[in-house]
Design a protein around this motif. Sequence first.
Motif, PDB file in Angstrom:
ATOM      1  N   GLU A  69      -6.227  48.984  25.817  1.00  0.00           N
ATOM      2  CA  GLU A  69      -7.633  48.907  26.230  1.00  0.00           C
ATOM      3  C   GLU A  69      -8.295  47.774  25.446  1.00  0.00           C
ATOM      4  O   GLU A  69      -9.150  48.015  24.596  1.00  0.00           O
ATOM      5  CB  GLU A  69      -8.336  50.236  25.957  1.00  0.00           C
ATOM      6  N   GLN A 274      -2.934  56.797  24.691  1.00  0.00           N
ATOM      7  CA  GLN A 274      -3.626  55.987  25.680  1.00  0.00           C
ATOM      8  C   GLN A 274      -2.785  55.803  26.934  1.00  0.00           C
ATOM      9  O   GLN A 274      -3.321  55.718  28.043  1.00  0.00           O
ATOM     10  CB  GLN A 274      -3.987  54.624  25.096  1.00  0.00           C
ATOM     11  N   PHE A 336      -9.824  53.979  32.213  1.00  0.00           N
ATOM     12  CA  PHE A 336     -10.331  54.547  30.965  1.00  0.00           C
ATOM     13  C   PHE A 336     -11.800  54.956  31.105  1.00  0.00           C
ATOM     14  O   PHE A 336     -12.214  55.988  30.562  1.00  0.00           O
ATOM     15  CB  PHE A 336     -10.168  53.555  29.822  1.00  0.00           C
TER      16      PHE A 336
END
Length: 380
Positions: A69, A274, A336
């Motif tokens: 990210e 993640q 996300f």
Amino acid sequence: MPRYVERPRQRGRTVLIVLTGIGVALGLVEVVVVAAGAEALEGARLAIIYALVPLPVLWFVYWWLDRYEPEPRRYKVAAFVWGGVGAVGIALAVQVLLGETTDLTQKELATFVAPASEEPAKGLFLLLTFLRWRRIIDGFLDGLIVAGLVGLGFAFVENIGYYALSYAGGPDVPIAGAEGAAGTFVVRGIASPFAHPLFLSAFGIALGLAVGIRSKVLKVLVGTLGLAISMALHGLWNGSASYFGGVGFALTYVALFVLFVTLAVVAIVARSRQVRTLERSLSYVAERGWIHPAEIPYLSRFGYRKQARRHARRHHGRVAGRIVRRYQRLATEMAFLHDAIMRGQTKPHGVERTYALLDAMYGLRPALRFPPPLPVAHRR
């Protein structure tokens, strides 16, 4: 190639870039001035080289943690520049002022004044970033990464000063010249390169955790506690040799090394989570019909993402490869953001931004050239 226009567009982008550019210019001047403390061209050159040697490796660590990210490059560069220019300038001004106006000894200045001036000065960038829409620091890992980059910038400039002083020698420097600078490099550049990032990590993590707290009072308490821990770690490090002797310093080094290893393990675990978060969110998005399920591996796993870009470049040209890369970045940000909204996390203009990212993906889709779908067994 269609471009994604951030909606609503975050203000201050140009100001941040201009200020960062000014900071880089000032930083170059600062590096020359600090290196000149070696009182010889050879010493100044060695000081800068020794400070630069570990930098690529240290930067790679935070780039790797930020890979899934990634934050905008302008913020990462700005964090490093603030650490090396803004934070150093503020901390130095405070320390010189107190050194000239009080009777504090060098031990007291190093143990108490340095942590109390340097950690808030470094942490100011994190605080301003946190208060500004909370779109950069929005979790544990983000706080850790931004804090680390600020710490790297601060340590880079500070180390140049230490190497230059070691080369120049003095009453408190038993070994001068190239040998003295090399000895200091071993201590600061090899044995403890993550010291400043580690100290500030407590404040960065605290701000990352504060994002998920709704009570403003509790946010302030968590942030204050994090900053206090940062200063305490810094003070313990600086004061260990002065007040506890060689054995005390060794024990402190071991304790902080264990803390660093523990933090590194937690960061790696958070990074691996993640991947699962990204796959879960993309699967839900696929169920809604916003993307095709066959796209998920090419948007989540690094190996398959790279394979998709290589396939597009090889069979359809460089532009096709850039389109796949941009589509992957948009999908990652969208996934996300969507996951955070679904978990009830407050995201400024979250829904609007999610649809804007999806619109940008749809704009690229006619020119998107993915490889053939993977077998179902390889999609997870």
